[in-house]
Design an enzyme around this catalytic site. Structure first.
Site, short mmCIF file in Angstrom:
data_model
loop_
_atom_site.label_atom_id
_atom_site.label_comp_id
_atom_site.label_asym_id
_atom_site.label_seq_id
_atom_site.Cartn_x
_atom_site.Cartn_y
_atom_site.Cartn_z
N CYS A 163 -14.11 -2.04 5.80
CA CYS A 163 -13.14 -1.27 5.00
C CYS A 163 -13.79 -0.38 3.94
CB CYS A 163 -12.15 -2.21 4.34
SG CYS A 163 -11.16 -3.12 5.55
N ARG A 215 -2.34 6.38 9.61
CA ARG A 215 -2.49 5.84 8.25
C ARG A 215 -2.59 6.97 7.24
NH1 ARG A 215 -4.16 0.65 8.06
NH2 ARG A 215 -3.53 -0.51 9.90
N CYS A 244 -15.23 -3.37 -0.66
CA CYS A 244 -13.83 -3.58 -0.27
C CYS A 244 -13.23 -4.68 -1.14
CB CYS A 244 -13.76 -3.99 1.19
SG CYS A 244 -14.37 -5.65 1.47
N LYS A 300 -6.44 7.25 12.22
CA LYS A 300 -6.76 7.80 10.90
C LYS A 300 -7.16 9.27 10.96
CE LYS A 300 -7.90 3.29 9.04
NZ LYS A 300 -8.91 2.40 8.44
N CYS A 319 -7.71 -10.83 0.55
CA CYS A 319 -7.81 -10.43 1.95
C CYS A 319 -7.92 -11.65 2.87
CB CYS A 319 -9.01 -9.52 2.16
SG CYS A 319 -9.18 -9.07 3.90
N CYS A 365 -16.38 -8.79 5.31
CA CYS A 365 -16.36 -9.16 6.73
C CYS A 365 -16.78 -7.92 7.53
CB CYS A 365 -14.97 -9.67 7.15
SG CYS A 365 -13.80 -8.37 7.58
N LYS A 387 -4.19 1.35 14.81
CA LYS A 387 -4.18 2.32 13.71
C LYS A 387 -4.86 3.63 14.13
CE LYS A 387 -6.55 -0.81 11.32
NZ LYS A 387 -7.29 -1.50 10.25
N ARG A 419 0.85 -1.20 0.00
CA ARG A 419 0.00 0.00 0.00
C ARG A 419 0.88 1.25 0.00
NH1 ARG A 419 -4.10 -0.02 4.81
NH2 ARG A 419 -5.10 -1.68 3.61
FE1 SRM Z 1 -9.19 -2.09 6.01
C1 SRM Z 1 -7.86 -4.70 7.67
C2 SRM Z 1 -8.21 -3.38 3.09
C3 SRM Z 1 -9.90 0.85 4.52
C4 SRM Z 1 -11.01 -1.16 8.74
N1 SRM Z 1 -8.15 -3.73 5.49
C5 SRM Z 1 -7.64 -4.67 6.33
C6 SRM Z 1 -6.75 -5.66 5.57
C7 SRM Z 1 -5.35 -5.14 5.62
C8 SRM Z 1 -6.89 -7.12 6.00
C9 SRM Z 1 -5.95 -7.68 7.04
O1 SRM Z 1 -5.77 -7.07 8.10
O2 SRM Z 1 -5.39 -8.74 6.78
C10 SRM Z 1 -7.36 -5.51 4.14
C11 SRM Z 1 -6.45 -5.85 2.97
C12 SRM Z 1 -7.25 -6.44 1.85
C13 SRM Z 1 -6.53 -6.58 0.58
O3 SRM Z 1 -6.44 -7.73 0.07
O4 SRM Z 1 -6.08 -5.60 0.03
C14 SRM Z 1 -7.92 -4.11 4.22
N2 SRM Z 1 -8.97 -1.36 4.18
C15 SRM Z 1 -8.64 -2.08 3.08
C16 SRM Z 1 -8.84 -1.29 1.82
C17 SRM Z 1 -7.83 -1.61 0.72
C18 SRM Z 1 -10.27 -1.54 1.33
C19 SRM Z 1 -10.56 -1.07 -0.06
O5 SRM Z 1 -11.20 -1.86 -0.74
O6 SRM Z 1 -10.20 0.02 -0.45
C20 SRM Z 1 -8.76 0.13 2.40
C21 SRM Z 1 -7.37 0.68 2.40
C22 SRM Z 1 -7.35 2.04 2.97
C23 SRM Z 1 -6.04 2.76 2.86
O7 SRM Z 1 -5.72 3.19 1.76
O8 SRM Z 1 -5.38 2.93 3.89
C24 SRM Z 1 -9.24 -0.10 3.81
N3 SRM Z 1 -10.19 -0.40 6.56
C25 SRM Z 1 -10.47 0.66 5.76
C26 SRM Z 1 -11.47 1.48 6.35
C27 SRM Z 1 -12.10 2.73 5.74
C28 SRM Z 1 -11.44 4.01 6.18
O9 SRM Z 1 -10.43 3.99 6.86
O10 SRM Z 1 -11.96 5.05 5.81
C29 SRM Z 1 -11.80 0.90 7.57
C30 SRM Z 1 -12.91 1.39 8.54
C31 SRM Z 1 -12.49 2.53 9.37
C32 SRM Z 1 -11.78 2.05 10.58
O11 SRM Z 1 -10.56 2.06 10.57
O12 SRM Z 1 -12.45 1.63 11.52
C33 SRM Z 1 -10.98 -0.28 7.69
N4 SRM Z 1 -9.36 -2.78 7.90
C34 SRM Z 1 -10.22 -2.29 8.86
C35 SRM Z 1 -10.16 -3.14 10.01
C36 SRM Z 1 -10.95 -2.94 11.32
C37 SRM Z 1 -10.23 -2.02 12.22
C38 SRM Z 1 -10.82 -1.92 13.59
O13 SRM Z 1 -10.41 -1.05 14.33
O14 SRM Z 1 -11.65 -2.73 13.97
C39 SRM Z 1 -9.25 -4.17 9.71
C40 SRM Z 1 -8.82 -5.34 10.62
C41 SRM Z 1 -7.84 -4.93 11.64
O15 SRM Z 1 -7.22 -3.88 11.60
O16 SRM Z 1 -7.67 -5.74 12.56
C42 SRM Z 1 -8.78 -3.92 8.37
FE1 SF4 Z 2 -10.94 -7.66 4.09
FE2 SF4 Z 2 -12.97 -7.35 5.73
FE3 SF4 Z 2 -11.55 -5.25 4.98
FE4 SF4 Z 2 -13.13 -6.39 3.26
S1 SF4 Z 2 -13.79 -5.39 5.14
S2 SF4 Z 2 -10.98 -5.80 2.87
S3 SF4 Z 2 -13.01 -8.51 3.82
S4 SF4 Z 2 -10.80 -6.90 6.20
#
Ligand code: SRM
Ligand code: SF4
Length: 583
Positions: free
Chosen positions: A497, A163, A448, A229, A454, A493, A227, A94
């Site tokens: 995201c 981030r 997502c 943000k 993922c 899930c 994290k 990323r």
């Molecule tokens: Fe996310 C984890 C993809 C935005 C909440 N996110 C992941 C991981 C890295 C999976 C992992 O931990 O193994 C995913 C990688 C998938 C892949 O194959 O690429 C992933 N997140 C993404 C992206 C690529 C989704 C997308 O389709 O665009 C986004 C990348 C953002 C970036 O450029 O930095 C992405 N993730 C978000 C957002 C939206 C936002 O930030 O505006 C959220 C919700 C906001 C938040 O942070 O609560 C988000 N991602 C999570 C979470 C839950 C965090 C939590 O506090 O509960 C995880 C899991 C974790 O961190 O344990 C996670």
């Molecule tokens: Fe993966 Fe869940 Fe984030 Fe979708 S919402 S990219 S399935 S961690």
């Protein structure tokens, strides 16, 4: 922009509650971070190990701070297990791209790296950056060095740190965008970690010998609990979804002059099914700061979370839980103590959308921008799909910038009058000139990544949504709602995201082919939605939406949004606070 790093008082003494505890009392990730020699671990050695396509478990965790995740191709996971082979490991990389802005030269480099190492595909993320997938371990260094040649890096793109910093894309005024973008970039440069580990591991720089231990001036040895943000937004568009940020800045503008920001804290989406103590939360408005106090505010807010965030239980470690546990008033007072001045009362502002304006739009100074709808942010070079080639051709002639939007779309920005016909001709050549083709629902949808890359996905998302929308469109057309903008967000899930919990319709994966259905979020991201149906398959999703759309078409008030309607009609109760999301 150069910003002096402000050390908050607690960083000096390191005596805050959690940081003063013996590390053995804390969660395993804390011990790992503390013992990692400032994020080095054994990453360098692991990259050289040819026996496996992966790296050690501890290094997988540390690699996140460097912007990369070890993954495996889940489409072939079972087959490889049957054949007693290790999973088909590959890495997601990323890019750190504050505000989502890159130059055409950077685009050309990103395209080349994606074609060389990343399976000929690039992913635009929901936080305005690029992701590569399918990078093999032995190509990781070349990818990151290639980015470096284009003046890009991946520092802190993942991990327990700040981030990607987001920034509004759609202001009519390009001068205002430039100002906000500078702040976003400055905030990212300021708040990312400073250890020399990145330069040593990826660029091969030698560690400078010193009798003093390396300092991580803001973070210390254990970085953030989780994290964190940050985002900057310009009303009336809430395109960045400011209420989903841990720390959000809402621009207060008079005439064309940026005066300062309303500050919101404690937003986040992530939750876990079956754990009602986890919940999404929208950020709370705590006051106003003038323009010159932005960096101080970032330090003050982040340091409160650094010092009081939960370092034992990662599922409870986001800032939202610190705020709800301690109380918003207490947190605000602590922030003000660290700032050394009280926050001013919040100023008036209005949001009316969180979507993008597609097609051509004018900005001041004679410049224009063309915003392209990129379904679920996926750009690929595949037979019958020329999007990647089209964007490369545009990058080769474009002299302005590209802006990635928080809705996974792409703006070809800062286009001069002279260049506009050249860009237009290419858009026509590749069939991209008409941005009115997709339905209002599709234009307001996001998914997502989910399967196959993922590791946390329980159901399809990106690969599923386009087909699902086609089926929903048929239902909308039957109810004369095809032009109705409704936000629909799907994730594989419950982590959220694609920010599903503040959309009007949210689907989150429970198992292959099964989703939770949430309804009632605010059209511009201002309200959480509510669980309406649990663990249902496609037939039930379509049948449920058919019934809801029928009522909406017949009973709505003029101009009423779908999310507002389902609340007014009593179909689901309004969620006022995140901690009551699961009630
Ligand atoms: Fe996310 C984890 C993809 C935005 C909440 N996110 C992941 C991981 C890295 C999976 C992992 O931990 O193994 C995913 C990688 C998938 C892949 O194959 O690429 C992933 N997140 C993404 C992206 C690529 C989704 C997308 O389709 O665009 C986004 C990348 C953002 C970036 O450029 O930095 C992405 N993730 C978000 C957002 C939206 C936002 O930030 O505006 C959220 C919700 C906001 C938040 O942070 O609560 C988000 N991602 C999570 C979470 C839950 C965090 C939590 O506090 O509960 C995880 C899991 C974790 O961190 O344990 C996670
Ligand atoms: Fe993966 Fe869940 Fe984030 Fe979708 S919402 S990219 S399935 S961690």
């Amino acid at each position: 922009m150069s910003i002096e790093l402000m050390k908050p008082p607690h960083a000096e003494t390191d005596r805050s509650r959690d940081r003063s505890q013996p590390l053995s009392n804390l969660g395993p990730d804390e011990t790992l971070k503390a013992g990692s020699n400032h994020l080095r671990g054994t990453i360098a050695e692991g990259l050289l190990d040819e026996i496996t396509a992966g790296v050690a478990y501890s290094d997988q965790k540390l690699l996140k701070f460097h912007g990369t995740y070890q993954q495996d191709d889940r489409d072939v996971r079972d087959e490889r297990r049957r054949q007693k082979l290790e999973p088909a490991h590959q890495f997601m990389v990323r890019v750190r791209l504050p505000g989502g802005v890159c130059t055409p030269a950077q685009w050309i480099k990103l395209d080349a790296l994606a074609r060389a190492y990343g399976g000929e595909t690039l992913r635009l993320t929901t936080r305005q950056t690029f992701q590569f997938h399918w990078i093999l371990k032995h190509n990781l260094k070349a990818t990151i060095q290639g980015l470096h040649e284009a003046l890009l890096d991946t520092v802190a793109a993942c991990g327990d740190d700040t981030r990607g910093v987001m920034c509004a894309v759609n202001p009519g005024l390009s001068g205002l965008h430039a100002q906000i973008y500078d702040l976003a970039r400055g905030a990212s440069d300021h708040a990312t970690w400073k250890s020399g580990a990145y330069h040593e591991i990826w660029y091969g720089e030698k560690k400078v010998a010193s009798s003093q231990e390396e300092e991580e001036p803001f973070y210390g040895k254990t970085y953030m609990p989780r994290k964190f943000k940050i985002g900057f937004v310009i009303p009336p568009s809430n395109d960045i979804d400011v209420y989903a940020q841990d720390l959000g800045f809402i621009a207060i503008v008079h005439g064309q002059k940026l005066e300062g920001f309303n500050v919101v804290i404690g937003g986040s989406m992530g939750r876990t099914d079956g754990k009602p103590q986890t919940y999404p939360r929208l950020a709370s408005l705590i006051g106003y700061v003038p323009l010159d106090k932005v960096t101080q505010t970032i330090d003050a807010v982040m340091s409160v979370q650094r010092d009081y965030g939960d370092r034992k239980d990662r599922a409870h470690a986001r800032f939202k839980y610190t705020i709800d546990d301690k109380g918003l008033d207490w947190i605000k007072a602590e922030i003000e103590t660290r700032l050394g001045f009280p926050l001013e009362p919040a100023r008036d502002f209005v949001f009316d959308t969180n979507g993008d304006v597609l097609g051509w739009s004018e900005s001041d100074g004679g410049l224009a921008q063309f915003t392209l709808f990129i379904e679920n942010g996926r750009i690929a070079s595949r037979p019958g799909n020329t999007l990647m080639d089209a964007l490369l051709a545009i990058a080769k002639v474009h002299s302005g910038t590209f802006r990635l939007t928080p809705n996974q779309n792409l703006a070809i920005a800062d286009v001069t009058r002279e260049q506009r016909p050249v860009i237009q001709a290419l858009l026509e050549q590749f069939g991209l000139a008409n941005q009115g083709g997709a339905s209002a629902l599709r234009r307001n949808s996001m998914a997502c990544v989910a399967l196959p890359t993922c590791g946390l996905a329980m159901a399809e998302s990106e690969r599923y949504l386009p087909g699902l929308i086609s089926k929903i469109e048929t239902i909308l057309a039957r109810h004369n709602l095809i032009d109705e903008p409704i936000t629909l967000r799907v994730t594989g899930c419950p982590n959220g995201c694609a920010r599903p919990y503040n959309s009007e319709i949210g689907l989150t994966g429970r198992a292959v082919g099964k989703y939770n259905l949430y309804i009632g979020g605010g059209f511009h991201g201002q309200r959480l939605n509510k669980l309406y149906r649990e663990n249902i398959g496609e037939a039930a999703i379509l049948e449920t939406l058919d019934g809801l759309f029928g009522r909406f078409a017949g009973e709505r008030k003029p101009g009423e949004h779908f999310g507002d309607f389902v609340i007014r009609a009593g179909i689901v109760p309004e969620v006022i606070e995140g901690r009551h999301f699961n009630d």
